[in-house]
Design an enzyme around this catalytic site. Structure first.
Site: not given
Length: 356
Positions: A133, A260
């Site tokens: 990710c 993120h």
């Protein structure tokens, strides 16, 4: 293969956090698919979950569960994927696997639609890997900038959300926040947060995350690196087709639920200005340019949740480093970082098979 019928798709790991997003995304393109099959561990078998308006019973993972399936999305731990992905592939299923197990296998393409969509068609093992990710948040902007200016090196510092550790990570963060909110007072003395939370709150991050940051994501590897930091290096090289790309990465867990963030220092072969970068990024597939700092407009994880694109901002030309840019990248780690990239890769395969 005759395409008189629509392809059948399976979600393996359908009951997890990413699995729930997969179900929603497949429901949004439901007309493209025949049967949608939900597969999970034996303990989840029999549960009935929603895919849009449909209610579908979860099947226990088994060789027979893949009969008649054309494409399967796997969202399982590395060791479980290592066991079951070959089983599905042996039945002729095209597997898109989100685990780390196959990513660096030279016979398994590592695909991000914005960078190397053509790689999805070359799959000698019948397996396509979905990147980490953190890497996937970077790739859309890096691919566009590399095509224009030639990427030579990058240094990355990540600020990764608790949901990167799955449901357990989210629940741990929420539990810590609730306990700290109920404390009478947290002073400035070292150890106050630890004293309030106690040792029970060290998992799954190795230390408390609420009111803290933890400079460790993934397992420890040689020379003090973590597995996550090495993934950013190795996976970026593979996806971008730059085996000599110089990469430094430090990955940090922060008390954010979803999204993120990463600070990037990137150096290029050719001169690049902020205006040049804005022009390229504004036109780049999968990139949302969010860069008006004078008006407090820049990427933040709270604004990334549920969005498919990666947000890029704080673009600056390096003062002391030639041909270099500094910028800030944010992406929903459960969307582009996992579910959406898998969906986009499956769509590449579906169109290829339908055209065959």
């Amino acid at each position: 293969m005759s395409m008189a019928r629509k392809l059948n798709v399976a979600i393996v790991g359908a009951t997890g956090v990413v699995g729930s997003i997969m179900r929603r995304l497949i429901a949004e393109e439901r007309g493209n698919w025949g049967e949608v099959r939900l597969i999970a561990s034996a303990r989840s078998a029999g549960k009935v979950l929603s895919v849009g308006d449909e209610r579908i019973e979860v099947q226990a993972i088994s060789p027979e569960a893949f009969d008649g399936i054309d494409i399967a999305h796997f969202d399982l731990p590395d060791d479980v994927s290592a066991e079951w992905v070959p089983v599905a592939a042996a039945k002729g299923v095209v597997v898109i696997d989100k685990s780390a197990h196959y990513r660096m296998d030279p016979d398994v393409p590592l695909v991000c639609r914005e960078a190397n969509p053509e790689a999805a068609a070359v799959r000698p093992k019948g397996i396509i890997a979905n990147a980490n990710c953190t890497t996937l948040a970077l790739i859309p902007s890096l691919a566009a900038l590399n095509a224009e200016f030639g990427l030579v090196s990058m240094s990355v510092a990540s600020y990764q959300a608790a949901s990167g550790s799955g449901k357990e990570g989210l629940e741990a963060l929420y539990a810590q926040i609730q306990k700290l909110a109920g404390a009478d007072k947290i002073g400035t003395e070292l150890g106050d947060v630890r004293a309030v939370l106690g040792e029970d709150f060290n998992t799954p991050f190795g230390a408390p995350l609420a009111l803290n940051v933890v400079p460790k994501v993934g397992g420890w590897k040689e020379d003090g690196w973590t597995s996550e930091e090495l993934k950013v290096r190795n996976e970026s090289r593979k996806i971008l087709g730059l085996p000599d790309l110089k990469v430094a990465s430090t990955c940090v867990r922060v008390p954010v639920a979803v999204g993120h963030s990463q600070v990037v220092h990137a150096t290029f072969e050719r001169e690049v200005t902020v205006a040049d970068a804005h022009r390229v990024l504004a036109a780049a597939d999968g990139v949302d340019l969010v860069d008006d700092p004078a008006n407090m407009v820049f990427p933040m994880p709270i604004d990334s949740v549920g969005k498919g694109g990666t947000q890029i901002g704080r673009v600056r030309q390096s003062i002391d480093f030639p041909n270099s840019l500094e910028f800030f990248v944010v992406a929903d780690n459960l969307m582009k970082g996992a579910a959406l990239n898998s969906i986009e890769t499956a769509d590449l395969v579906r169109r290829e098979l339908e055209a065959a």
